[in-house]
Motif scaffolding. Structure first.
Motif, PDB file in Angstrom:
ATOM      1  N   UNK A  22      -0.022  -5.574  16.835  1.00 39.70           N
ATOM      2  CA  UNK A  22      -0.813  -5.506  15.422  1.00 39.70           C
ATOM      3  C   UNK A  22       0.287  -5.232  14.390  1.00 39.70           C
ATOM      4  N   UNK A  23       0.246  -5.989  13.241  1.00 41.61           N
ATOM      5  CA  UNK A  23       0.973  -5.815  12.120  1.00 41.61           C
ATOM      6  C   UNK A  23       0.411  -4.414  11.307  1.00 41.61           C
ATOM      7  N   UNK A  24       1.339  -3.791  11.032  1.00 45.16           N
ATOM      8  CA  UNK A  24       0.986  -2.549  10.224  1.00 45.16           C
ATOM      9  C   UNK A  24       0.009  -3.061   8.872  1.00 45.16           C
ATOM     10  N   UNK A  25      -1.297  -2.641   8.779  1.00 39.51           N
ATOM     11  CA  UNK A  25      -2.130  -2.759   7.917  1.00 39.51           C
ATOM     12  C   UNK A  25      -1.961  -2.444   6.603  1.00 39.51           C
ATOM     13  N   UNK A  26      -0.933  -1.383   6.267  1.00 40.31           N
ATOM     14  CA  UNK A  26      -0.443  -1.081   4.968  1.00 40.31           C
ATOM     15  C   UNK A  26       0.724  -1.533   4.511  1.00 40.31           C
ATOM     16  N   UNK A  27       0.785  -1.852   3.455  1.00 39.44           N
ATOM     17  CA  UNK A  27       2.138  -2.408   2.706  1.00 39.44           C
ATOM     18  C   UNK A  27       2.783  -1.372   2.195  1.00 39.44           C
ATOM     19  N   UNK A  28       3.975  -1.490   1.977  1.00 38.34           N
ATOM     20  CA  UNK A  28       4.903  -0.337   1.482  1.00 38.34           C
ATOM     21  C   UNK A  28       5.892  -1.190   0.217  1.00 38.34           C
TER      22      UNK A  28
ATOM     23  N   UNK B  48      11.214  -0.279  -2.093  1.00 37.76           N
ATOM     24  CA  UNK B  48      12.058   0.622  -2.213  1.00 37.76           C
ATOM     25  C   UNK B  48      11.459   1.746  -1.493  1.00 37.76           C
ATOM     26  N   UNK B  49      10.233   1.764  -1.006  1.00 39.45           N
ATOM     27  CA  UNK B  49       9.857   2.920  -0.186  1.00 39.45           C
ATOM     28  C   UNK B  49       9.837   2.717   1.433  1.00 39.45           C
ATOM     29  N   UNK B  50      10.484   1.567   1.659  1.00 38.66           N
ATOM     30  CA  UNK B  50      10.568   1.336   3.251  1.00 38.66           C
ATOM     31  C   UNK B  50      11.357   2.269   3.922  1.00 38.66           C
ATOM     32  N   UNK B  51      11.061   2.728   4.982  1.00 38.86           N
ATOM     33  CA  UNK B  51      11.868   3.676   5.633  1.00 38.86           C
ATOM     34  C   UNK B  51      11.762   5.249   4.919  1.00 38.86           C
ATOM     35  N   UNK B  52      11.077   5.301   4.010  1.00 41.16           N
ATOM     36  CA  UNK B  52      10.913   6.809   3.556  1.00 41.16           C
ATOM     37  C   UNK B  52       9.511   7.358   3.929  1.00 41.16           C
ATOM     38  N   UNK B  53       8.422   6.398   4.159  1.00 42.63           N
ATOM     39  CA  UNK B  53       7.205   6.599   4.592  1.00 42.63           C
ATOM     40  C   UNK B  53       6.952   6.681   5.922  1.00 42.63           C
TER      41      UNK B  53
END
Length: 76
Positions: A50-56, A59-64
């Motif tokens: 299932x795809x992640x339901x949260x969008x990032x 610029x925050x990708x990989x940091x959270x």
């Protein structure tokens, strides 16, 4: 008037369909948990994770790291 009745009947049939489906799913989960687990495993094989339901934001990708991602790193 006929259109209003036809819309009401279609809406009722739609709700009945989904209610019946939900009842059948709950019955399967309750009476055949092993079969339900097999179904979920097969579904995941066919559809993928299932795809992640949260969008990032990019610029925050990989940091959270989300809790479900932490669980994945511990099971590997």
């Amino acid at each position: 008037m006929t259109e209003v009745l036809n819309d009401a009947i279609a809406d009722y049939e739609h709700k009945q369909f989904w209610q019946t489906l939900n009842d059948q799913i709950e019955e399967t989960q309750r009476e055949d948990p092993e079969g339900w687990a097999d179904y979920l495993a097969e579904r995941q094989l066919v559809l993928g994770r299932r795809p992640r339901s949260r969008r990032v934001a990019p610029e925050w990708e990989g940091l959270i790291t989300f809790p479900e991602e932490k669980d994945e790193t511990h099971t590997r």
